[in-house]
Scaffold this motif. Structure first.
Motif, PDB file in Angstrom:
ATOM      1  N   HIS A 126       0.850  -1.186   0.000  1.00 44.53           N
ATOM      2  CA  HIS A 126       0.000   0.000   0.000  1.00 44.53           C
ATOM      3  C   HIS A 126       0.889   1.240   0.000  1.00 44.53           C
ATOM      4  N   SER A 127       0.472   2.261  -0.747  1.00 40.88           N
ATOM      5  CA  SER A 127       1.229   3.510  -0.673  1.00 40.88           C
ATOM      6  C   SER A 127       0.564   4.437   0.333  1.00 40.88           C
ATOM      7  N   TYR A 128       1.362   5.254   0.985  1.00 44.80           N
ATOM      8  CA  TYR A 128       0.861   6.182   2.002  1.00 44.80           C
ATOM      9  C   TYR A 128       1.890   7.290   2.159  1.00 44.80           C
ATOM     10  N   PRO A 129       1.493   8.419   2.740  1.00 45.80           N
ATOM     11  CA  PRO A 129       2.437   9.529   2.854  1.00 45.80           C
ATOM     12  C   PRO A 129       3.691   9.097   3.625  1.00 45.80           C
ATOM     13  N   GLY A 130       4.850   9.348   3.043  1.00 51.56           N
ATOM     14  CA  GLY A 130       6.102   9.010   3.712  1.00 51.56           C
ATOM     15  C   GLY A 130       6.572   7.584   3.467  1.00 51.56           C
ATOM     16  N   ALA A 131       5.777   6.783   2.745  1.00 51.67           N
ATOM     17  CA  ALA A 131       6.216   5.407   2.436  1.00 51.67           C
ATOM     18  C   ALA A 131       7.497   5.481   1.616  1.00 51.67           C
ATOM     19  N   ARG A 132       8.448   4.635   1.959  1.00 46.13           N
ATOM     20  CA  ARG A 132       9.762   4.673   1.311  1.00 46.13           C
ATOM     21  C   ARG A 132       9.809   3.695   0.139  1.00 46.13           C
TER      22      ARG A 132
ATOM     23  N   THR B  46      -2.965   5.421  -3.876  1.00 50.29           N
ATOM     24  CA  THR B  46      -3.986   6.359  -3.402  1.00 50.29           C
ATOM     25  C   THR B  46      -4.825   6.806  -4.604  1.00 50.29           C
ATOM     26  N   GLY B  47      -6.037   7.239  -4.347  1.00 50.68           N
ATOM     27  CA  GLY B  47      -6.904   7.804  -5.385  1.00 50.68           C
ATOM     28  C   GLY B  47      -7.029   6.924  -6.615  1.00 50.68           C
TER      29      GLY B  47
ATOM     30  N   HIS C  38      -2.118   6.085  -7.399  1.00 52.78           N
ATOM     31  CA  HIS C  38      -0.921   6.931  -7.375  1.00 52.78           C
ATOM     32  C   HIS C  38       0.045   6.527  -6.283  1.00 52.78           C
TER      33      HIS C  38
ATOM     34  N   ALA D 296       3.773   8.623  -4.655  1.00 54.53           N
ATOM     35  CA  ALA D 296       4.473   9.905  -4.785  1.00 54.53           C
ATOM     36  C   ALA D 296       5.358   9.868  -6.022  1.00 54.53           C
ATOM     37  N   THR D 297       5.284  10.893  -6.858  1.00 54.48           N
ATOM     38  CA  THR D 297       6.196  10.924  -8.009  1.00 54.48           C
ATOM     39  C   THR D 297       7.222  12.046  -7.886  1.00 54.48           C
ATOM     40  N   GLN D 298       7.041  12.897  -6.885  1.00 55.11           N
ATOM     41  CA  GLN D 298       8.109  13.845  -6.546  1.00 55.11           C
ATOM     42  C   GLN D 298       9.095  13.099  -5.657  1.00 55.11           C
TER      43      GLN D 298
ATOM     44  N   LEU E 254      11.270  11.927  -2.681  1.00 53.35           N
ATOM     45  CA  LEU E 254      11.185  12.196  -1.247  1.00 53.35           C
ATOM     46  C   LEU E 254      12.414  12.972  -0.789  1.00 53.35           C
TER      47      LEU E 254
ATOM     48  N   ALA F  39       0.707  11.975 -12.092  1.00 51.10           N
ATOM     49  CA  ALA F  39       1.309  10.812 -11.424  1.00 51.10           C
ATOM     50  C   ALA F  39       0.955   9.518 -12.170  1.00 51.10           C
TER      51      ALA F  39
END
Lengths: 431, 431
Positions: B298-304, B324-325, B328, B330-332, B334, B372
């Motif tokens: 699962h992806s989540y904010p801050g997942a590495r 997410t959504g 998605h 993160a594609t920026q 970290l 993304a």
């Protein structure tokens, strides 16, 4: 009459239809091949210049009100604050590629929503950053919390945080924990449809969020559409809500909870009977530290416990497991080498906090019903009642940042911001 | 009159109440300190021997019908098969510890449900293993599929698979893929409450599953309670269902789908209009191989993104991301070192199949709406439409086991067993 300019009311004829509306600035919503018109409904449409057969200014047209004009125009109205972070609610469409990218300034956003100016003054528009929400991370939560905290100290009735919807519920949970003793309403709001679409929900969500900020509810809430029509919004506790649909405007649903309040865009508020903290004159405290070495993992048939060793090696401080059912992982060894029970024990013995939630989402975890739960609890896993996996992940990152290791279990089991419901109302299932 | 024995109808008085029912065998449902009584309602209760002030046999009592008697008694009735794997539906309570553990034989199960014998003959009770469902893994899916496949070839109307509820929906998905060209109904069924409780749902679920097996619906379906009352059950496509509550009896809900049929315990079936394959005389094919080196993250904010390197190192063959959504991560970047986009590209370049689903669960993924999605698709991620993360995980393990790498993307995007709905009915949201 002169050539129509930005802010003028115009009538445009194309081969297919005719439109009347206010001509929007090109830099904000259009490219060179298109113009954008704000219709009376508040929605924006893009029209290809090639298709236009006639364009004429409508007499007695008024200029589009720019944000600075809004603040001046609204003198005497209550003041609220806006913290803008990016996402669809503040996004424009690139009519060439069809893609969506964020607005660059809060001014651009408000130029599209003059209706807000009829209700409130915008005290301030803070923009700590502009990111699509899938790119938002721990440190961004702290940045938002700092801005919100700073606004709360000003002459403001409440704070609206605009945010992309992908991770809106993670951020609302973070804000719920980071501001202790909250004294004013905080509305976290997004849009599921972009501003170029007739189904754009950002305008109504912003109106409802504004009314929320004028209420007596001193809670962090996500304020979004309640149903597939434009009838009303719901404000749900920021720790108890989840994005439950990829595209529907009513995607944000309270889990194990009912909304705090239903909000109509004309300002009608209907309470649901859910408990909340009232607006107060207290001084909130900012607890914005966050530990980044926290993971959220899901258990599933065949999942290998070696993943826990990965996190031990990487010096993680906390792990939230979204277990199956009441909060389980396999407790029978997968083979001679690998056992979840052994791996969980090793993880706990390494000083890592392991919290258990359920991937079923609705209902509460319970360690006492099945043997797997009892074994995991004995191995040192903390069962986090009915806390959502996402909220538990955010709370653990926050708790590790702000409290001693010895206080951790107590903090995680304390109902700090509505994240634990000891009594779940039956009507909240699939609300 | 002699001392009452097992199978006798008795009246028991305690200090608090009096009960009438059939005395159940001690080895099945009780320990030395308790006796178990089957009430006329079909529910079992445990009574502490210490509390009993009087016990007397009720005249004209009848013996409990043992499973072998059931088969004999039901001659002329249609035949169905039962594959028993463990879980609450086949579990007994240890009245000392309060814990629940599985029945050891199918006979023990049927001794508790004589009502089934009024409708059908039990062709066979196969028990490949007895496990609580959190302990079930890939190889167990194959074992169940083999047993079911072998039963389908016999003189049987359909097959009931009894299973723990924690991972019931993973197994129903596996069976949906493993038996190609299914010609008869397969009902996957469990119980959310154990047999010692008044709210035991296993009896009604088994009755509904039996009626399902006599229908013309040749689909793998989960058959469980439709609501919080005992009114009726729903049968939902095995690839489109999820355990959505830790404890409610109506926890199993179709996602992006409506149930195939509503089933009343008296045998009334009401179709919902959902498409299904009809019973046929075709010969199904068994495709029961499975690749175990598949992960669901699962992806989540801050997942590495370093988690992807872990799976590359461990020689995984496939990864499903619950993004997410619309699907998605993160594609920026970290930070300077870590970027999901780079890590996903590395993963795909290593020959690992990466499929995208949404943690929102309801609605469909879409790579084309946000940047993304376009970036991830360009990096080689396959967007799996509205497939559930759990179903996608099972399907990928199955597809990697049974097809060539070059056929994989096509297989994953092919609607093999109702796992993809191109048109999602609005009424299916939070059904």
């Amino acid at each position: 009459m002169a050539q129509p300019g930005i802010g003028d009311k115009v009538k445009i004829k194309t081969r297919k239809a005719s439109y009347e509306g206010i001509l929007m600035p090109r830099s904000e919503l259009s490219d060179k091949e298109h113009i954008v018109l704000k219709l009376d409904s508040g929605y924006n449409i893009g029209i290809s210049k090639q298709d236009i057969s006639k364009i004429e200014q409508v007499p007695e047209s008024r200029k589009t009100r720019a944000p600075k004009v809004i603040v001046k125009a609204g003198k005497g109205l209550p003041k609220i604050s806006v913290v803008s972070t990016g996402g669809t609610i503040t996004s424009k469409v690139d009519y060439k590629t069809g893609g969506v990218s964020p607005f660059k300034t809060g001014e651009e956003l408000l130029a599209g929503m003059p209706k807000l100016a009829e209700i409130v003054q915008i005290n301030d528009i803070k923009q700590p950053f502009s990111l699509l929400s899938e790119d938002i991370s721990h440190k961004d939560w702290s940045k938002i919390a700092k801005e919100v905290y700073s606004e709360l100290k000003k002459d403001t009735e409440g704070v609206i945080v605009t945010h992309g919807t992908d991770t809106l519920h993670y951020t609302s949970a973070a804000l719920s924990f980071m501001i202790e003793g909250l004294n004013k309403p905080i509305a976290v709001v997004g849009a599921q449809r972009s501003a170029d679409r007739g189904s754009f929900d950002g305008l109504m969500n912003m109106l409802c969020a504004t009314h929320y900020c004028l209420s007596d509810i001193a809670e962090v809430a996500i304020v979004m559409h309640a149903g597939s029509s434009d009838e009303y919004c719901i404000a749900s506790q920021g720790t108890k809500v989840r994005k439950m649909h990829t595209s529907r405007r009513d995607a944000f649903r309270p889990i194990n909870d009912e909304p705090i309040v239903k909000i109509w865009p004309d300002g009608n508020l209907v309470m649901t009977g859910t408990q909340y903290n009232e607006r107060s004159s207290g001084n909130p405290k900012l607890l914005d530290k966050v530990e980044e070495r926290v993971a959220l993992i899901h258990s599933y048939p065949g999942a290998r416990p070696e993943i826990l060793e990965h996190y031990i090696d990487k010096k993680y401080k906390g792990i939230i497991i979204a277990g199956t059912g009441f909060g389980h992982v396999a407790t029978q060894p997968l083979d001679k080498k690998e056992s979840w029970l052994k791996a969980v024990t090793n993880t706990v013995d390494s000083g890592i906090f392991v919290g258990m939630t359920s991937q079923a989402l609705y209902g509460t975890t319970d360690s006492m019903i099945y043997s797997a739960g009892r074994l995991l609890k004995n191995a040192g896993v903390t069962y986090l009642k009915d806390m959502l996996p996402e909220t538990a992940y955010v709370k653990l990152a926050w708790a590790l940042g702000n409290f001693k290791r010895s206080e951790l279990e107590e903090k995680m089991l304390e109902n700090i911001s509505g994240e634990i419901n000891e009594r779940i109302q039956p009507g909240s299932f699939l609300y």
